[in-house]
Write a protein that holds these residues in place. Structure first.
Motif, PDB file in Angstrom:
ATOM      1  N   THR A  66       0.803  -1.225   0.000  1.00 22.89           N
ATOM      2  CA  THR A  66       0.000   0.000   0.000  1.00 22.89           C
ATOM      3  C   THR A  66       0.837   1.276   0.000  1.00 22.89           C
ATOM      4  O   THR A  66       0.287   2.371  -0.026  1.00 22.89           O
ATOM      5  N   GLY A  67       2.174   1.144   0.052  1.00 27.35           N
ATOM      6  CA  GLY A  67       3.026   2.321  -0.013  1.00 27.35           C
ATOM      7  C   GLY A  67       3.188   2.812  -1.440  1.00 27.35           C
ATOM      8  O   GLY A  67       2.566   2.297  -2.379  1.00 27.35           O
ATOM      9  N   THR A  68       4.046   3.808  -1.620  1.00 29.87           N
ATOM     10  CA  THR A  68       4.332   4.328  -2.953  1.00 29.87           C
ATOM     11  C   THR A  68       5.845   4.358  -3.157  1.00 29.87           C
ATOM     12  O   THR A  68       6.595   4.704  -2.233  1.00 29.87           O
ATOM     13  N   PRO A  69       6.325   4.023  -4.355  1.00 29.05           N
ATOM     14  CA  PRO A  69       7.768   3.915  -4.578  1.00 29.05           C
ATOM     15  C   PRO A  69       8.555   5.172  -4.257  1.00 29.05           C
ATOM     16  O   PRO A  69       9.694   5.085  -3.778  1.00 29.05           O
ATOM     17  N   HIS A  70       7.983   6.357  -4.505  1.00 28.60           N
ATOM     18  CA  HIS A  70       8.777   7.573  -4.272  1.00 28.60           C
ATOM     19  C   HIS A  70       9.056   7.813  -2.788  1.00 28.60           C
ATOM     20  O   HIS A  70       9.913   8.627  -2.442  1.00 28.60           O
ATOM     21  N   ASP A  71       8.365   7.080  -1.887  1.00 28.40           N
ATOM     22  CA  ASP A  71       8.605   7.242  -0.453  1.00 28.40           C
ATOM     23  C   ASP A  71       9.958   6.692  -0.018  1.00 28.40           C
ATOM     24  O   ASP A  71      10.389   6.920   1.118  1.00 28.40           O
ATOM     25  N   VAL A  72      10.645   5.951  -0.907  1.00 27.31           N
ATOM     26  CA  VAL A  72      11.992   5.477  -0.587  1.00 27.31           C
ATOM     27  C   VAL A  72      12.910   6.657  -0.284  1.00 27.31           C
ATOM     28  O   VAL A  72      13.802   6.579   0.567  1.00 27.31           O
ATOM     29  N   ALA A  73      12.690   7.768  -0.953  1.00 28.58           N
ATOM     30  CA  ALA A  73      13.507   8.963  -0.712  1.00 28.58           C
ATOM     31  C   ALA A  73      13.335   9.490   0.700  1.00 28.58           C
ATOM     32  O   ALA A  73      14.195  10.235   1.206  1.00 28.58           O
ATOM     33  N   LEU A  74      12.240   9.112   1.352  1.00 26.78           N
ATOM     34  CA  LEU A  74      11.981   9.550   2.731  1.00 26.78           C
ATOM     35  C   LEU A  74      12.513   8.544   3.757  1.00 26.78           C
ATOM     36  O   LEU A  74      12.301   8.718   4.954  1.00 26.78           O
ATOM     37  N   GLY A  75      13.192   7.505   3.269  1.00 24.31           N
ATOM     38  CA  GLY A  75      13.749   6.509   4.175  1.00 24.31           C
ATOM     39  C   GLY A  75      12.888   5.288   4.374  1.00 24.31           C
ATOM     40  O   GLY A  75      13.252   4.400   5.154  1.00 24.31           O
ATOM     41  N   ARG A  76      11.743   5.199   3.680  1.00 25.82           N
ATOM     42  CA  ARG A  76      10.919   4.003   3.799  1.00 25.82           C
ATOM     43  C   ARG A  76      11.590   2.862   3.048  1.00 25.82           C
ATOM     44  O   ARG A  76      12.326   3.069   2.082  1.00 25.82           O
TER      45      ARG A  76
END
Length: 386
Positions: free
Chosen positions: A296-306
């Motif tokens: 349920t997350g979104t790929p661009h959230d990796v930049a936020l440390g997810r």
């Protein structure tokens, strides 16, 4: 006779109940310190636990009382008991009866349906003394009620190297059909080692108490498979995850400074390769007979440390490289056990857990990698069990 505790392998301890004894894979201090419902339910299921004894009996019965969790609208196979005599499978017995907790995924309601005990019968064993190994179910809890045999039974005296493994529901055996066919059991049987399985469904979160359990457990070899549950829960960010793994390994090393220690990154799982969690049940799959999972997350959230599985693999590899002074610490990329090509051939039935055939493949590959040739567990233990 009641099953004697010394017959039981792969446990932390046993609990005396009104019916008999219940195996526990985690010690009481953990269950008291953190009585999480998911954790307690999983440690109560005796994945990797065996009843082992020697006997000249031609027949015996093992009486157990199972307890299982069932979900309305979902078809989940019953647990099984596998019986080996002198290394050969002689009985694969599907459980019936027992207590059933039925959970409605839509409402969250649960109902208890009591049931009778189950008896696994073995007969026709050839004349002579045999080593009997009874693998208990990986997906239902059991109370061991009684062991009846037509000849005396004695504790087994075989002293095998001890392999302690910790991981998630995949390591516990989710989607495997039989307890001796979960991938750690497949690997342990091929390698001829004694398995202590700390695979805990939905509960591999780099918890400090699990590191303490491993630290204190007799072990000749230790493997730790981390990552998928952290992503499923969206439980950590990158800044927290990496130091937590360092601390986890440090605690294990406090008790096992020289034991070969293998850190395994996640297997391939398409929904979380590039997409953070949390994971969730796909509502459209409820009531279809096959629950499926989605991210349920979104790929661009990796930049936020997810975290995603690709991020975790990169970071665990880097972490082991930075601990190069520990010559007995090793890293295994989980996609070498089950990767994208395997997923195309043997898809994850629910989008998260391997199929029975994939468990066999993963176990065989792990045994080949870890226990043969120059593998990290290939050398005989030095100095015996800690």
């Amino acid at each position: 006779m009641q099953v004697r505790p010394e017959f039981i392998r792969g446990v932390a301890e046993v609990e005396v109940t009104p019916r008999g004894i219940r195996p526990h894979r985690l010690p009481a201090w953990v269950r008291e310190q953190f009585p999480d419902g998911q954790l307690l339910s999983m440690e109560n299921q005796p994945s990797g636990v065996r009843v082992v004894f020697r006997t000249a009996a031609s027949a015996f019965d093992l009486v157990v009382h199972p307890t299982r969790i069932a979900y309305v609208g979902t078809d989940r196979p019953r647990g099984r008991i596998d019986v080996y005599a002198d290394g050969g499978l002689v009985v694969r017995d599907v459980l019936d009866g027992g207590d059933r907790f039925e959970v409605d995924l839509a409402s969250g309601d649960s109902t208890l349906h009591p049931g009778p005990a189950h008896t696994t019968r073995v007969s026709g064993l050839p004349e002579g003394r045999h080593r009997i190994e009874v693998w208990l179910p990986h997906n239902e809890s059991v109370e061991l009620v009684e062991l009846r045999a037509d000849a005396p039974v004695e504790p087994d005296d075989v002293d095998l190297p001890q392999w302690v493994h910790h991981g998630s529901s995949i390591s516990q055996g989710s989607n495997a059909l039989a307890p001796s066919e979960i991938w750690p059991a497949v690997a342990a049987r091929r390698a001829g080692v004694e398995l202590r399985n700390l695979g805990l469904g939905g509960s591999a979160f780099v918890d400090p108490f699990l590191a303490r359990v491993i630290r204190d457990a007799p072990a000749d070899y230790v493997s730790v498979k981390l990552g998928i549950n952290v992503v499923n829960l969206d439980g950590m960010r990158l800044r927290v995850f990496v130091p937590a793994v360092h601390g986890f390994l440090d605690t294990i090393r406090d008790g096992h400074p020289d034991v070969p220690l293998l850190l395994i990154s996640p297997l391939f799982c398409g929904i979380h390769e590039d997409t953070p969690g949390p994971g969730a049940i796909d509502p459209a799959s409820i009531g279809t007979g096959q629950v499926r999972f989605v991210a349920t997350g979104t790929p661009h959230d990796v930049a936020l440390g997810r975290l995603t599985l690709q991020v975790i693999r990169r970071e665990l590899r880097s972490l082991v490289e930075r601990r190069a002074a520990d010559r007995n610490l090793h890293f295994l990329d989980g996609t070498s056990l089950y990767g994208a090509t395997d997923a195309a051939e043997l898809p994850l039935p629910d989008g998260l857990h391997p199929s029975p055939e994939a468990h066999q493949r993963i176990g065989a590959r792990f045994a080949e990698y870890a226990f043969t040739g120059t593998g990290p567990f290939a050398r005989p233990p030095a100095g015996g069990v800690a």
